[in-house]
Design a protein around this motif. Structure first.
Motif, short mmCIF file in Angstrom:
data_model
loop_
_atom_site.label_atom_id
_atom_site.label_comp_id
_atom_site.label_asym_id
_atom_site.label_seq_id
_atom_site.Cartn_x
_atom_site.Cartn_y
_atom_site.Cartn_z
N VAL A 97 -43.59 5.75 18.54
CA VAL A 97 -44.63 6.52 17.89
C VAL A 97 -45.06 7.66 18.80
O VAL A 97 -45.22 7.48 20.01
CB VAL A 97 -45.84 5.62 17.54
CG1 VAL A 97 -47.03 6.45 17.09
CG2 VAL A 97 -45.45 4.62 16.47
N ASP A 98 -45.25 8.85 18.23
CA ASP A 98 -45.60 10.03 19.02
C ASP A 98 -47.10 10.22 19.16
O ASP A 98 -47.59 10.64 20.21
CB ASP A 98 -45.02 11.30 18.36
CG ASP A 98 -43.52 11.22 18.20
OD1 ASP A 98 -42.81 11.26 19.22
OD2 ASP A 98 -43.05 11.09 17.06
N HIS A 99 -47.85 9.95 18.09
CA HIS A 99 -49.29 10.20 18.07
C HIS A 99 -50.03 8.93 17.66
O HIS A 99 -49.66 8.28 16.67
CB HIS A 99 -49.65 11.31 17.06
CG HIS A 99 -49.25 12.67 17.52
ND1 HIS A 99 -49.31 13.77 16.68
CD2 HIS A 99 -48.79 13.13 18.70
CE1 HIS A 99 -48.89 14.84 17.34
NE2 HIS A 99 -48.58 14.47 18.55
N ILE A 100 -51.10 8.63 18.39
CA ILE A 100 -51.99 7.55 18.03
C ILE A 100 -53.25 8.16 17.42
O ILE A 100 -53.91 9.00 18.04
CB ILE A 100 -52.39 6.71 19.26
CG1 ILE A 100 -51.14 6.16 19.96
CG2 ILE A 100 -53.34 5.60 18.87
CD1 ILE A 100 -50.35 5.19 19.12
N VAL A 101 -53.56 7.77 16.19
CA VAL A 101 -54.79 8.21 15.52
C VAL A 101 -55.78 7.06 15.62
O VAL A 101 -55.57 6.00 15.03
CB VAL A 101 -54.54 8.59 14.06
CG1 VAL A 101 -55.83 9.05 13.39
CG2 VAL A 101 -53.47 9.67 13.95
N LEU A 102 -56.84 7.26 16.39
CA LEU A 102 -57.83 6.22 16.63
C LEU A 102 -58.92 6.31 15.57
O LEU A 102 -59.67 7.29 15.53
CB LEU A 102 -58.41 6.35 18.04
CG LEU A 102 -57.39 6.14 19.16
CD1 LEU A 102 -57.94 6.61 20.49
CD2 LEU A 102 -56.97 4.68 19.24
N GLY A 103 -59.00 5.30 14.72
CA GLY A 103 -59.96 5.31 13.63
C GLY A 103 -61.30 4.77 14.09
O GLY A 103 -61.44 3.58 14.38
N LEU A 104 -62.31 5.65 14.18
CA LEU A 104 -63.64 5.25 14.58
C LEU A 104 -64.45 4.81 13.36
O LEU A 104 -64.10 5.12 12.23
CB LEU A 104 -64.36 6.41 15.29
CG LEU A 104 -63.64 7.04 16.48
CD1 LEU A 104 -64.52 8.10 17.13
CD2 LEU A 104 -63.23 5.98 17.50
N SER A 105 -65.53 4.11 13.63
CA SER A 105 -66.40 3.68 12.54
C SER A 105 -67.83 4.12 12.84
O SER A 105 -68.25 4.23 13.99
CB SER A 105 -66.35 2.16 12.38
OG SER A 105 -66.74 1.50 13.57
#
Length: 287
Positions: A252-260
């Motif tokens: 995987v190239d990009h990690i999208v960190l999902g905040l809440s």
């Protein structure tokens, strides 16, 4: 990724402007839902593209976008026009994300469609419309004069987009989804692919399917950037860090960190310190 729900505009803008000054954070994303997915079903949710124009004007560095636009929500010529405007406002920092839309057999998704008078179709229709939308949007962004579009799902007369986007030939095209039908559209049209939140093993398997679909049409799969959404636990950040390591090790190239929401003070700095400094054995919660 900061979902534009369960939070106020000032808090969302605060997080994005903080992130804009942190080089380790490359992108910022909203999601495209018109109603709450959890919590109070009648709680606040902003329309994503309208909201996106505000941080586009008040940040300088971040690439930005909607992960991902629901294609059934709007006729594709409309988000093409909106996205071109946001790309101009941002000075050429938009990444254009689209997907086939939520499954309408899921109760919260059906509620969202019904509440806004939106039609729903089966998966084959939704994915076919998505593929045609990408052909249409790319043409709108590159055409130098009006044209007619006699498609199977969309029919336009005198279609034209002026001004066009700043980026040439167009902003990067991001498609989100994991079903094989959707991955075929990714193989044909996308610059980036996003895997929605799920297990890393599932993401690896979907990425392998995408490779095979690229091979079938003669496209180099390395041309497609891979990204995955990982939900962030403020109280158990090590779980997210471990998932991020596994994702990166899998290609995987990009990690999208999902905040809440609610977004703690200094949360963008905490994200950068926690998820880029993997030598820290015990990251602290931002709360």
């Amino acid at each position: 990724m900061t979902p534009p729900s369960q939070a106020g505009y000032a808090d969302l803008l605060r997080v994005w402007r903080e992130a804009d000054g942190i080089p380790q954070i490359e992108h910022a994303w909203l999601f495209d839902h018109l109603m709450q997915l959890g919590g109070d079903p009648n709680g606040p949710t902003f329309e994503a593209w309208t909201l996106l124009s505000a941080p586009a004007a008040r940040t300088e560095r971040l690439c930005l976008g909607v992960m991902v636009t629901s294609n059934p929500f709007r006729p594709p010529a409309v988000p093409a026009k909106i996205a071109a405007t946001v790309d101009v406002v941002s000075g050429g920092r938009l990444e254009f994300g689209t997907g086939a839309g939520s499954r309408t057999d899921v109760p919260w998704a059906r509620r969202e469609y019904d509440a806004h008078g939106l039609p729903y179709h089966d998966a084959a229709h939704a994915v076919g419309a998505l593929a045609e939308a990408y052909i249409l949007i790319r043409r709108l962004w590159t055409a130098t004069e009006p044209f007619d579009f006699p498609g199977d799902h969309y029919r336009l007369a005198g279609a034209f987009c002026a001004p066009g986007p700043v980026q040439r030939p167009h902003p990067p095209l991001v498609i989100g989804g994991q079903a094989t039908r959707t991955l075929r559209v990714v193989a044909e049209h996308a610059d980036r692919w996003n895997m929605p939140a799920g297990s890393i093993d599932h993401a690896i398997e979907a990425s392998a399917r995408l490779d095979r679909l690229c091979a079938e049409i003669g496209r180099d799969p390395a041309e497609i950037t891979r990204s995955v959404v990982l939900p962030v636990s403020y109280d158990r950040p090590d779980d997210t860090r471990q998932a991020a390591r596994e994702a990166l090790d899998s290609g995987v190239d990009h990690i999208v960190l999902g905040l809440s929401a609610p977004y703690p003070a200094g949360v963008a700095r905490w994200v950068a310190d926690t998820f880029t400094d993997t030598s820290n054995p015990a990251p602290r919660s931002p709360r």
